[in-house]
Design an enzyme around this catalytic site. Structure first.
Site, PDB file in Angstrom:
ATOM      1  N   CYS A  41       0.776  -1.235  -0.284  1.00 34.94           N
ATOM      2  CA  CYS A  41       0.223   0.148   0.114  1.00 34.94           C
ATOM      3  C   CYS A  41       0.804   1.233   0.045  1.00 34.94           C
ATOM      4  O   CYS A  41       0.304   2.858  -0.136  1.00 34.94           O
ATOM      5  CB  CYS A  41      -0.801   0.240   0.919  1.00 34.94           C
ATOM      6  SG  CYS A  41      -1.820  -1.380   1.142  1.00 34.94           S
ATOM      7  N   HIS A  97      -3.788   7.426   0.978  1.00 41.35           N
ATOM      8  CA  HIS A  97      -3.948   5.792   0.101  1.00 41.35           C
ATOM      9  C   HIS A  97      -5.091   4.900   0.476  1.00 41.35           C
ATOM     10  O   HIS A  97      -6.110   5.643   2.160  1.00 41.35           O
ATOM     11  CB  HIS A  97      -3.178   4.593   0.607  1.00 41.35           C
ATOM     12  CG  HIS A  97      -3.551   3.712   0.698  1.00 41.35           C
ATOM     13  ND1 HIS A  97      -3.535   2.575  -0.436  1.00 41.35           N
ATOM     14  CD2 HIS A  97      -3.406   2.468   1.551  1.00 41.35           C
ATOM     15  CE1 HIS A  97      -3.809   1.272  -0.348  1.00 41.35           C
ATOM     16  NE2 HIS A  97      -4.259   0.975   1.351  1.00 41.35           N
ATOM     17  N   ASN A  99      -9.500  -0.814  -2.045  1.00 42.64           N
ATOM     18  CA  ASN A  99      -8.759  -0.515  -2.300  1.00 42.64           C
ATOM     19  C   ASN A  99      -7.868  -1.721  -3.267  1.00 42.64           C
ATOM     20  O   ASN A  99      -8.234  -2.422  -3.595  1.00 42.64           O
ATOM     21  CB  ASN A  99      -8.504  -1.762  -0.717  1.00 42.64           C
ATOM     22  CG  ASN A  99      -7.183  -1.039  -0.556  1.00 42.64           C
ATOM     23  OD1 ASN A  99      -5.883  -0.885  -1.320  1.00 42.64           O
ATOM     24  ND2 ASN A  99      -6.874  -1.149   0.314  1.00 42.64           N
TER      25      ASN A  99
HETATM   26  N1  ACO Z   1     -19.026  -9.963   5.278  1.00 43.66           N
HETATM   27  C1  ACO Z   1     -19.798 -10.024   6.327  1.00 43.66           C
HETATM   28  N2  ACO Z   1     -18.804 -10.497   7.817  1.00 43.66           N
HETATM   29  C2  ACO Z   1     -17.577 -10.384   7.872  1.00 43.66           C
HETATM   30  C3  ACO Z   1     -17.051 -10.131   6.914  1.00 43.66           C
HETATM   31  C4  ACO Z   1     -17.810  -9.849   5.730  1.00 43.66           C
HETATM   32  N3  ACO Z   1     -17.312  -9.145   4.408  1.00 43.66           N
HETATM   33  N4  ACO Z   1     -15.895 -10.083   6.964  1.00 43.66           N
HETATM   34  C5  ACO Z   1     -15.774  -9.870   8.096  1.00 43.66           C
HETATM   35  N5  ACO Z   1     -16.977 -10.977   8.959  1.00 43.66           N
HETATM   36  C6  ACO Z   1     -17.280 -10.874   9.913  1.00 43.66           C
HETATM   37  C7  ACO Z   1     -15.941 -12.399  10.683  1.00 43.66           C
HETATM   38  O1  ACO Z   1     -16.314 -13.274  10.449  1.00 43.66           O
HETATM   39  C8  ACO Z   1     -16.458 -11.132  12.052  1.00 43.66           C
HETATM   40  O2  ACO Z   1     -17.773 -12.434  12.756  1.00 43.66           O
HETATM   41  P1  ACO Z   1     -18.150 -12.923  13.484  1.00 43.66           P
HETATM   42  O3  ACO Z   1     -17.604 -11.970  14.879  1.00 43.66           O
HETATM   43  O4  ACO Z   1     -19.068 -13.675  14.068  1.00 43.66           O
HETATM   44  O5  ACO Z   1     -16.371 -13.815  14.251  1.00 43.66           O
HETATM   45  C9  ACO Z   1     -17.197 -10.061  12.179  1.00 43.66           C
HETATM   46  O6  ACO Z   1     -17.828  -9.426  11.026  1.00 43.66           O
HETATM   47  C10 ACO Z   1     -15.846  -8.985  12.785  1.00 43.66           C
HETATM   48  O7  ACO Z   1     -14.952  -9.435  11.517  1.00 43.66           O
HETATM   49  P2  ACO Z   1     -13.636  -8.422  12.367  1.00 43.66           P
HETATM   50  O8  ACO Z   1     -12.663  -9.032  11.731  1.00 43.66           O
HETATM   51  O9  ACO Z   1     -13.435  -8.522  13.548  1.00 43.66           O
HETATM   52  O10 ACO Z   1     -14.505  -7.009  11.249  1.00 43.66           O
HETATM   53  P3  ACO Z   1     -13.728  -5.112  12.187  1.00 43.66           P
HETATM   54  O11 ACO Z   1     -15.500  -4.954  12.446  1.00 43.66           O
HETATM   55  O12 ACO Z   1     -12.295  -5.839  12.242  1.00 43.66           O
HETATM   56  O13 ACO Z   1     -14.264  -5.388  10.343  1.00 43.66           O
HETATM   57  C11 ACO Z   1     -12.832  -4.961   8.728  1.00 43.66           C
HETATM   58  C12 ACO Z   1     -13.120  -5.519   9.588  1.00 43.66           C
HETATM   59  C13 ACO Z   1     -13.057  -3.961   7.533  1.00 43.66           C
HETATM   60  C14 ACO Z   1     -12.031  -5.274   7.487  1.00 43.66           C
HETATM   61  C15 ACO Z   1     -11.401  -3.636   9.191  1.00 43.66           C
HETATM   62  O14 ACO Z   1     -10.574  -4.798  10.605  1.00 43.66           O
HETATM   63  C16 ACO Z   1     -11.005  -3.089   8.374  1.00 43.66           C
HETATM   64  O15 ACO Z   1     -11.220  -2.043   8.549  1.00 43.66           O
HETATM   65  N6  ACO Z   1      -9.708  -3.370   9.322  1.00 43.66           N
HETATM   66  C17 ACO Z   1      -8.476  -1.892   8.803  1.00 43.66           C
HETATM   67  C18 ACO Z   1      -7.710  -2.865   7.568  1.00 43.66           C
HETATM   68  C19 ACO Z   1      -8.446  -3.076   5.680  1.00 43.66           C
HETATM   69  O16 ACO Z   1      -8.797  -1.713   5.385  1.00 43.66           O
HETATM   70  N7  ACO Z   1      -7.243  -2.743   5.247  1.00 43.66           N
HETATM   71  C20 ACO Z   1      -7.378  -2.235   3.381  1.00 43.66           C
HETATM   72  C21 ACO Z   1      -6.097  -3.049   3.245  1.00 43.66           C
HETATM   73  S1  ACO Z   1      -4.958  -2.405   3.863  1.00 43.66           S
HETATM   74  C22 ACO Z   1      -3.661  -1.423   3.617  1.00 43.66           C
HETATM   75  O17 ACO Z   1      -4.257  -1.119   2.455  1.00 43.66           O
HETATM   76  C23 ACO Z   1      -3.805  -0.442   4.982  1.00 43.66           C
END
Ligand code: ACO
Length: 351
Positions: free
Chosen positions: A116, A278, A308
């Site tokens: 990224c 980004h 992304n």
């Molecule tokens: N659809 C439905 N449910 C989902 C999905 C999906 N696509 N993905 C995960 N879940 C579920 C999980 O299985 C989990 O279920 P559970 O509670 O029954 O176990 C629940 O949703 C919560 O999962 P988390 O991973 O804790 O979800 P979170 O609220 O953290 O959101 C996300 C996930 C959006 C990835 C978040 O952590 C985030 O934004 N992280 C930052 C990472 C990011 O943006 N990365 C981009 C790439 S890296 C970069 O460019 C910097």
């Protein structure tokens, strides 16, 4: 000493639009979940068999080169940032050179692997080369073909819904006009988090994540030197991400590295005309905006349309902002990125 300025900019995204509903037909997810957590409504997927990372890079490059008012043959160095290269090796830079018909072998082509933050790293490298007078017209490209390598089952939903394909390119040129162009760049890394956002297998990491069984001789049955049965069975041949850890670090490091650039040049957040972060996740951008106390019109986001696109996200966003008149001559533009590695970085540009 020379300064480097952006002479031309271009971007390319594939035609195929993939909505959240389209993904929900393959995995247990929903439009509501994706929009609430990431802001993404749709993304673009390249056409398998026809398009590639380097071909998308070439499409963006042609626009940037034309806008810079030069010919492809005037390019004297290529920097290609991607985490989804056409081949394991050689890098996509030489493929781009070929695709653009650059037959001049005096030039060099460098591939960089900073995910990224790849575009900001590339910009910093290009800037140093131009400042020292080594090159005059550097083509800097960020391109990704993520859709080729994602897990479309429910197992991979936390990652697959985030990423999209596309490319962006800049021509960086030497200028003697002081106080314009790239003012400063700042790069950071912390390898302690390397596996928290990574695509680990197949890889030459011997003994980590399912590679144990290939210690003596690899088994060709699994289609290549580095792929083992364990990797396939356990889904290790897909990217993995500790989403919450990435989120927590991103919202700290983005503001830190933006402030570092401002401090170095004697500016305040209020001096920024446009922040182009980004496009990791709309929630991360909104968080950063709040911490930096910037009004919405000073932070550009287009992740809603493209997802992304990793190394391509900054040049795509910058180009779209410029095309829509949000970047004008004399503006102070801030670029910032955070991602896998972890790596993070920023750049300040006087347009
Ligand atoms: N659809 C439905 N449910 C989902 C999905 C999906 N696509 N993905 C995960 N879940 C579920 C999980 O299985 C989990 O279920 P559970 O509670 O029954 O176990 C629940 O949703 C919560 O999962 P988390 O991973 O804790 O979800 P979170 O609220 O953290 O959101 C996300 C996930 C959006 C990835 C978040 O952590 C985030 O934004 N992280 C930052 C990472 C990011 O943006 N990365 C981009 C790439 S890296 C970069 O460019 C910097």
């Amino acid at each position: 000493m020379f300064q480097s300025r952006i002479g031309g900019i271009g971007f390319y995204v594939p035609e195929r639009v993939v909505t959240n509903e389209d993904l929900a037909r393959h995995m247990d997810t929903s439009d509501q979940w994706i929009q609430e957590r990431t802001g993404i409504k749709e993304r673009r997927y390249a056409e398998g068999g026809k398009e590639s990372t380097s071909s998308m890079g070439a499409n963006a490059s042609k626009i940037a080169i034309e806008r810079a008012g030069i010919e492809a043959s005037d390019i004297d160095f290529i920097i290609f940032a991607t985490l989804s290269p056409d081949y394991y090796f050689p890098g996509s830079g030489v493929l781009l050179q070929r695709e653009l018909g650059i037959t001049n072998t005096e030039i060099g082509a460098l591939d960089i692997r900073n995910q990224c933050t790849g575009f900001v790293y590339g910009l910093s490298i290009a800037d140093q080369y131009i400042k020292t007078g080594m090159y005059k017209n550097i083509l800097l490209v960020g391109a990704e073909f993520h859709s080729m390598g994602l897990d479309y089952s429910t197992r991979g939903r936390n990652i697959s819904v985030i990423f999209g394909d596309g490319a962006g390119a800049l021509v960086l040129q030497a200028t003697e006009e002081e106080g314009s162009g790239i003012l400063t760049t700042h790069l950071h890394s912390n390898g302690n988090f390397a596996e928290e956002l990574a695509f680990i297998s197949p890889g030459a990491h011997g003994g980590y994540h399912g590679n144990e069984e290939m210690y003596e001789f690899p088994d060709v049955e699994f289609g290549g030197m580095f792929i083992t049965e364990t990797m396939l069975k356990e889904g290790l041949t897909f990217p993995n991400m500790n989403g919450q850890l990435v989120f927590k670090n991103a919202v700290r490091k983005f503001p830190e590295v933006i402030m570092e650039a401002l401090k170095k040049t004697g500016y305040d957040p209020t001096d920024i005309d446009l922040l182009v972060p980004h496009q990791a996740n709309l929630r991360i951008s909104e968080f950063v905006q709040r911490i930096m106390k910037l009004p919405s019109e000073k932070v550009f986001n287009n992740i809603q349309k493209y997802g992304n696109t990793t190394a391509a996200s900054i040049p795509i966003a910058l180009c779209e902002a410029w095309e829509s008149g949000l970047v004008k001559k004399g503006d102070l533009i801030c670029l910032a990125a955070f991602g896998s590695g972890f790596t993070w970085g920023s750049a300040l540009i006087r347009w």
